[in-house]
Motif scaffolding. Structure first.
Motif, PDB file in Angstrom:
ATOM      1  N   LEU A  72     158.396  39.955  95.942  1.00  0.00           N
ATOM      2  CA  LEU A  72     158.995  41.231  96.353  1.00  0.00           C
ATOM      3  C   LEU A  72     158.588  42.351  95.394  1.00  0.00           C
ATOM      4  N   GLN A  73     158.463  42.021  94.113  1.00  0.00           N
ATOM      5  CA  GLN A  73     158.020  43.016  93.136  1.00  0.00           C
ATOM      6  C   GLN A  73     156.595  43.471  93.453  1.00  0.00           C
ATOM      7  N   ASN A  74     155.730  42.520  93.829  1.00  0.00           N
ATOM      8  CA  ASN A  74     154.352  42.868  94.192  1.00  0.00           C
ATOM      9  C   ASN A  74     154.299  43.717  95.448  1.00  0.00           C
ATOM     10  N   LEU A  75     155.224  43.465  96.381  1.00  0.00           N
ATOM     11  CA  LEU A  75     155.234  44.243  97.627  1.00  0.00           C
ATOM     12  C   LEU A  75     155.557  45.715  97.379  1.00  0.00           C
ATOM     13  N   ALA A 101     160.748  43.571 103.892  1.00  0.00           N
ATOM     14  CA  ALA A 101     160.709  42.114 103.806  1.00  0.00           C
ATOM     15  C   ALA A 101     162.020  41.600 103.226  1.00  0.00           C
ATOM     16  N   ILE A 102     162.586  40.606 103.873  1.00  0.00           N
ATOM     17  CA  ILE A 102     163.770  39.918 103.371  1.00  0.00           C
ATOM     18  C   ILE A 102     163.403  38.437 103.261  1.00  0.00           C
ATOM     19  N   ILE A 103     163.435  37.896 102.040  1.00  0.00           N
ATOM     20  CA  ILE A 103     162.996  36.525 101.802  1.00  0.00           C
ATOM     21  C   ILE A 103     164.127  35.731 101.168  1.00  0.00           C
ATOM     22  N   SER A 104     164.458  34.609 101.761  1.00  0.00           N
ATOM     23  CA  SER A 104     165.509  33.764 101.193  1.00  0.00           C
ATOM     24  C   SER A 104     164.962  32.984  99.997  1.00  0.00           C
ATOM     25  N   ARG A 105     165.844  32.450  99.202  1.00  0.00           N
ATOM     26  CA  ARG A 105     165.384  31.554  98.144  1.00  0.00           C
ATOM     27  C   ARG A 105     164.776  30.322  98.805  1.00  0.00           C
ATOM     28  N   LYS A 144     159.737  47.915 100.887  1.00  0.00           N
ATOM     29  CA  LYS A 144     161.035  47.590 100.320  1.00  0.00           C
ATOM     30  C   LYS A 144     161.359  46.144 100.612  1.00  0.00           C
ATOM     31  N   GLY A 145     161.887  45.414  99.614  1.00  0.00           N
ATOM     32  CA  GLY A 145     162.160  44.002  99.813  1.00  0.00           C
ATOM     33  C   GLY A 145     163.491  43.574  99.230  1.00  0.00           C
TER      34      GLY A 145
END
Length: 470
Positions: free
Chosen positions: A414-417, A392-396, A423-424
């Motif tokens: 991302l920490q929960n994932l 997962a890649i998540i923008s602000r 991997k995030g």
């Protein structure tokens, strides 16, 4: 009344209305601060001028020629153009109120409402009627690939329209779908959304109750057979038909399978077993198609004829739209932003592309951009929405300058994932996101971009990067 000025012309519904009016002979001009494909491209192709930004200067030279203005729901009361139009005494409407007064009164209107799946289901409904020779008019907040534009005006009996529950304008504080004169309707789902205007789920649900009460008594109300929808929409004199995955429903899915480029749906509709192929993937799309079959079957059309028409449905721009493969890396663009839509989209893409062996890994790339997704209200839901992705890649969260204080905790998500072995990465801007993608994308990976905006151009910049042109 031939010269129309549209404030906020590039919104999905507003651009569709602009095109519809242009096709009916109106002279259209408009303005917006955010012009991006596919709607900006559609407007440009139609020769509709888009003035960049909002200012008195946009209007001063043409104000005497403007017969009326249409003001979008993103436009605030203090908008300089809106105030100028009001001060000059120009007649003005919201988009839905204009549709109600000048367009929809001449048709039997079929409205598709619900938290999820509106654009695709509306597109399926319009396509099915078109394929069956009914020549429908339609207005959709996305571009169906069968038509290459988001609107059509014809002399057929039906007008198919996407019914949004968001409010209409700063001067017209009701949900858009209240204006749409529904003869018959579909409600695909009810799940809390639009936290910026609806303080809690009960208030949100009440909008759908209100909508259900204005469906024509000679029409049909097709409802998703789930506890929330059934518990919200009570019997009110309109014929109700339920669809879902339970054998107690009027229509239900018995199973789906993948055969080459098709997803095959096995279903039961009013006791009749049917099997039909679709060119789009995912269980949600199977449900969307079943809603269409249930509605049109209830209106008297032959079930197998409807299913055959849906076989030709090509999909919708930015709804699991496969853009191509570049140096071995596949790219899909999608509009998902609510956590349920994100989860459903990831699951559908995995089943269609990863589980079938077409690609090896699924990398989900998400921009929290909508007024709800930018907030931390769905933190737990987003923490689970990406579990079917390999990365997962998540923008602000997108910054609109409105100073929200409860911003989505992307790093926490991302920490929960990590608990699920996923991997995030998070990125601050387009260049950083491109760098993360470049460092991680490999041949036989599939990139799934999700945003209800243009993601800052990241999708096409990534494609250029993969092609070696960046």
């Amino acid at each position: 009344m031939k010269n129309v000025y549209i404030v906020g012309i590039c919104g999905t519904a507003m651009a569709s209305l602009a095109g519809l009016l242009k096709s009916r002979g109106y002279n259209i001009t408009g303005s917006d601060t955010n012009a991006y494909p596919p709607m900006s491209t559609m407007l440009k192709d139609m020769g509709i001028e888009i003035k960049k930004g909002y200012s008195k200067e946009n209007l001063e030279g043409i104000i005497d020629r403007i017969d009326l203005a249409i003001i979008g729901n993103v436009v605030r009361r203090e908008n300089v153009e809106a105030q100028f139009i009001i001060d000059k005494g120009i007649p003005y409407y919201s988009m839905p109120s204009f549709m109600e007064e000048f367009i929809l009164k001449d048709y039997r209107v079929l409205v598709v409402a619900g938290t999820h799946g509106k654009s695709t289901t509306t597109s399926m409904l319009a396509t099915a009627l078109e394929e069956m020779g009914e020549n429908p008019s339609f207005l959709i907040g996305a571009i169906p690939l069968n038509f290459s534009q988001s609107f059509k005006v014809s002399k057929g009996e039906y007008f198919v329209i996407e019914g949004d529950e968001y409010d209409t304008a700063f001067f017209d504080k009701v949900p858009k779908f209240i204006h749409y004169r529904p003869f018959s309707a579909i409600i695909t789902s009810i799940e809390y959304d639009h936290a910026d205007i609806y303080p809690d789920f009960e208030v949100y649900k009440s909008q759908f109750v209100r909508f259900s009460q204005i469906v024509n008594r000679d029409g049909i109300l097709v409802l998703k057979d789930d506890p929330i929808v059934k518990g919200t929409i009570s019997q009110n004199g309109v014929k109700r038909l339920f669809y879902g995955d339970d054998a107690s429903s009027d229509s239900y899915i018995k199973g789906i399978s993948y055969q080459g480029e098709f997803m095959v749906v096995d279903a039961s509709v009013n006791g009749m077993s049917i099997s039909y192929p679709l060119r789009v993937y995912g269980y949600q799309n199977a449900l969307n198609s079943l809603a269409v079959i249930t509605l049109l079957g209830g209106l008297g059309y032959d079930m197998k004829r409807i299913a055959s028409a849906l076989e030709n449905f090509k999909g919708v721009k930015r709804r699991m739209e496969f853009l191509g493969e570049y140096n071995g890396v596949g790219v899909i663009d999608d509009f998902a932003h609510h956590p349920t839509a994100v989860r459903i989209t990831i699951d559908a893409v995995r089943r269609a592309y990863i589980d079938t062996g077409r690609y090896r890994r699924l990398i989900a790339i998400f921009e929290p951009r909508s007024n709800t997704s930018r907030r931390n209200i769905f933190f737990e839901e987003y923490s689970k929405a990406f579990t079917e992705a390999d990365m997962a890649i998540i923008s602000r969260p997108y910054r609109k300058g409105d100073g929200i204080k409860d911003e989505l905790d992307v790093n926490g998500v991302l920490q929960n994932l990590k608990k699920y072995g996923i991997k995030g990465f998070s990125g601050e801007g387009i260049e950083e996101l491109k760098r993360i993608i470049q460092q991680n994308a490999q041949p036989y990976d599939l990139l799934l971009f999700m945003s209800n905006g243009d993601f800052g151009g990241l999708v096409w910049e990534t494609i250029n990067l993969l092609k070696g042109e960046a």
